[in-house]
Motif scaffolding. Structure first.
Motif, PDB file in Angstrom:
ATOM      1  N   LEU A  69      -3.518   2.107  -5.586  1.00  8.74           N
ATOM      2  CA  LEU A  69      -4.541   1.219  -5.064  1.00  8.74           C
ATOM      3  C   LEU A  69      -5.825   1.367  -5.876  1.00  8.74           C
ATOM      4  CD1 LEU A  69      -5.703  -0.771  -2.998  1.00  8.74           C
ATOM      5  CD2 LEU A  69      -6.182   1.196  -1.510  1.00  8.74           C
ATOM      6  N   GLN A  70      -6.221   2.606  -6.153  1.00  8.92           N
ATOM      7  CA  GLN A  70      -7.442   2.852  -6.931  1.00  8.92           C
ATOM      8  C   GLN A  70      -7.319   2.254  -8.332  1.00  8.92           C
ATOM      9  OE1 GLN A  70     -10.247   4.095  -5.612  1.00  8.92           O
ATOM     10  NE2 GLN A  70     -11.250   3.642  -7.538  1.00  8.92           N
ATOM     11  N   ALA A  71      -6.147   2.399  -8.954  1.00  9.05           N
ATOM     12  CA  ALA A  71      -5.938   1.831 -10.295  1.00  9.05           C
ATOM     13  C   ALA A  71      -6.039   0.304 -10.253  1.00  9.05           C
ATOM     14  CB  ALA A  71      -4.582   2.268 -10.848  1.00  9.05           C
ATOM     15  N   HIS A  72      -5.479  -0.306  -9.203  1.00 12.05           N
ATOM     16  CA  HIS A  72      -5.536  -1.760  -9.049  1.00 12.05           C
ATOM     17  C   HIS A  72      -6.989  -2.225  -8.886  1.00 12.05           C
ATOM     18  CE1 HIS A  72      -4.493  -5.813  -7.842  1.00 12.05           C
ATOM     19  NE2 HIS A  72      -5.214  -5.654  -6.745  1.00 12.05           N
ATOM     20  N   ILE A  73      -7.750  -1.542  -8.052  1.00 12.81           N
ATOM     21  CA  ILE A  73      -9.150  -1.907  -7.819  1.00 12.81           C
ATOM     22  C   ILE A  73      -9.957  -1.759  -9.101  1.00 12.81           C
ATOM     23  CG2 ILE A  73     -11.264  -1.214  -6.603  1.00 12.81           C
ATOM     24  CD1 ILE A  73      -9.444  -0.685  -4.135  1.00 12.81           C
ATOM     25  N   GLU A  74      -9.734  -0.696  -9.854  1.00 15.42           N
ATOM     26  CA  GLU A  74     -10.456  -0.498 -11.115  1.00 15.42           C
ATOM     27  C   GLU A  74     -10.111  -1.593 -12.128  1.00 15.42           C
ATOM     28  OE1 GLU A  74      -9.584   3.547 -12.197  1.00 15.42           O
ATOM     29  OE2 GLU A  74     -10.845   4.346 -10.580  1.00 15.42           O
ATOM     30  N   LYS A  75      -8.854  -2.018 -12.154  1.00 16.58           N
ATOM     31  CA  LYS A  75      -8.444  -3.113 -13.044  1.00 16.58           C
ATOM     32  C   LYS A  75      -9.163  -4.407 -12.651  1.00 16.58           C
ATOM     33  CE  LYS A  75      -4.361  -5.825 -14.250  1.00 16.58           C
ATOM     34  NZ  LYS A  75      -2.951  -6.060 -13.950  1.00 16.58           N
ATOM     35  N   LEU A  76      -9.236  -4.688 -11.345  1.00 12.75           N
ATOM     36  CA  LEU A  76      -9.952  -5.871 -10.871  1.00 12.75           C
ATOM     37  C   LEU A  76     -11.433  -5.803 -11.233  1.00 12.75           C
ATOM     38  CD1 LEU A  76      -8.525  -6.618  -7.312  1.00 12.75           C
ATOM     39  CD2 LEU A  76      -8.293  -8.009  -9.358  1.00 12.75           C
TER      40      LEU A  76
ATOM     41  N   LEU B  73       0.821  -1.211   0.000  1.00 13.88           N
ATOM     42  CA  LEU B  73       0.000   0.000   0.000  1.00 13.88           C
ATOM     43  C   LEU B  73       0.858   1.265   0.000  1.00 13.88           C
ATOM     44  CD1 LEU B  73      -2.884  -1.069   2.411  1.00 13.88           C
ATOM     45  CD2 LEU B  73      -2.946  -0.918  -0.089  1.00 13.88           C
ATOM     46  N   GLN B  74       1.977   1.241   0.699  1.00 16.91           N
ATOM     47  CA  GLN B  74       2.885   2.395   0.682  1.00 16.91           C
ATOM     48  C   GLN B  74       3.488   2.575  -0.711  1.00 16.91           C
ATOM     49  OE1 GLN B  74       5.466   1.300   3.963  1.00 16.91           O
ATOM     50  NE2 GLN B  74       4.462   2.777   5.333  1.00 16.91           N
ATOM     51  N   GLN B  75       3.842   1.471  -1.351  1.00 15.91           N
ATOM     52  CA  GLN B  75       4.428   1.532  -2.692  1.00 15.91           C
ATOM     53  C   GLN B  75       3.388   2.036  -3.704  1.00 15.91           C
ATOM     54  OE1 GLN B  75       5.944  -2.232  -4.037  1.00 15.91           O
ATOM     55  NE2 GLN B  75       6.581  -1.442  -6.008  1.00 15.91           N
ATOM     56  N   TRP B  76       2.173   1.533  -3.641  1.00 20.80           N
ATOM     57  CA  TRP B  76       1.125   1.940  -4.569  1.00 20.80           C
ATOM     58  C   TRP B  76       0.656   3.362  -4.327  1.00 20.80           C
ATOM     59  CZ3 TRP B  76      -2.717  -2.779  -4.363  1.00 20.80           C
ATOM     60  CH2 TRP B  76      -2.286  -3.763  -5.249  1.00 20.80           C
ATOM     61  N   GLY B  77       0.480   3.708  -3.075  1.00 18.54           N
ATOM     62  CA  GLY B  77      -0.158   4.978  -2.744  1.00 18.54           C
ATOM     63  C   GLY B  77      -1.645   4.889  -3.064  1.00 18.54           C
ATOM     64  N   GLU B  78      -2.370   5.950  -2.782  1.00 14.31           N
ATOM     65  CA  GLU B  78      -3.819   5.938  -2.997  1.00 14.31           C
ATOM     66  C   GLU B  78      -4.171   5.760  -4.476  1.00 14.31           C
ATOM     67  OE1 GLU B  78      -7.659   8.745  -2.019  1.00 14.31           O
ATOM     68  OE2 GLU B  78      -5.874   8.952  -0.764  1.00 14.31           O
ATOM     69  N   GLU B  79      -3.432   6.442  -5.351  1.00 14.19           N
ATOM     70  CA  GLU B  79      -3.718   6.340  -6.789  1.00 14.19           C
ATOM     71  C   GLU B  79      -3.441   4.937  -7.322  1.00 14.19           C
ATOM     72  OE1 GLU B  79      -1.722   9.406  -8.977  1.00 14.19           O
ATOM     73  OE2 GLU B  79      -2.735  11.007  -7.869  1.00 14.19           O
TER      74      GLU B  79
END
Length: 187
Positions: free
Chosen positions: A61-68, A53-59
């Motif tokens: 994480l959001q991009a990962h969730i949208e891809k899923l 989560l620190q590596q991804w940051g909020e953006e």
């Protein structure tokens, strides 16, 4: 409102790391009780999640969730199309708005008021893995249910299509057996 969340649905199924949100007095009390039973979650899992989560940051994480979400929507549509093609007249279902599961009620089970567990051994012989709906009932896992829960999060697109075809074959056989049983009992 009390809410339990987990990263297992959007990062990795094996990471049984989650959190609770709700009124502060409830969360404090829950934390004390939780410490009596689990002491604490896996430090390795928690460290992995924190690092990611620190590596991804909020953006990120959001991009990962949208891809899923796009992936699950595509797989959901594949299963819905396969259901339309192979299961019409054999079962009832509703296309989910979100998530990764379909709930399916075979008509042959409903007609005889049978439990979906009766289909599990036959489906397993065809390499189709589903979960009987009864285990999700508030009455407990022994409560009979005609419902099956089918996940579409892990299987490949081809496996999803083949799985629905095999499911249709089993449901057709079940429907024929139900009809034969009904004819024999009315004779």
């Amino acid at each position: 409102v009390i809410r339990l969340d987990t990263v297992s649905k959007f990062i990795a199924p094996g990471l049984r790391t989650g959190w609770l949100t709700g009124p502060k007095p409830f969360v404090r009390h829950f934390s004390k009780l939780s410490n009596l039973s689990t002491h604490c979650g896996s430090a390795i899992s928690q460290s992995m999640v924190l690092s990611l989560l620190q590596q991804w940051g909020e953006e990120g994480l959001q991009a990962h969730i949208e891809k899923l979400q796009r992936m699950y929507q595509t797989r959901r549509n594949i299963v819905a199309d396969a259901f339309d093609q192979h299961l019409k007249g054999l079962a009832d279902w509703r296309v989910p708005d979100a998530g990764m599961f379909f709930w399916l009620r075979p008509k042959s089970l409903e007609a005889e008021k049978k439990d979906s567990r009766s289909l599990i051994p036959i489906l397993l012989k065809h390499n189709v893995l589903v979960v009987p709906g009864g285990i999700f009932k508030a009455e407990g896992s022994d409560a009979p249910s005609p419902w099956l829960r089918l996940a579409f999060s892990y299987a490949t697109d081809d496996d999803l299509k083949k799985g629905v075809e095999k499911l249709a074959l089993v449901l057709k056989e079940s429907a024929v057996a139900s009809e034969e049983k009904e004819k024999a009992s009315s004779s």
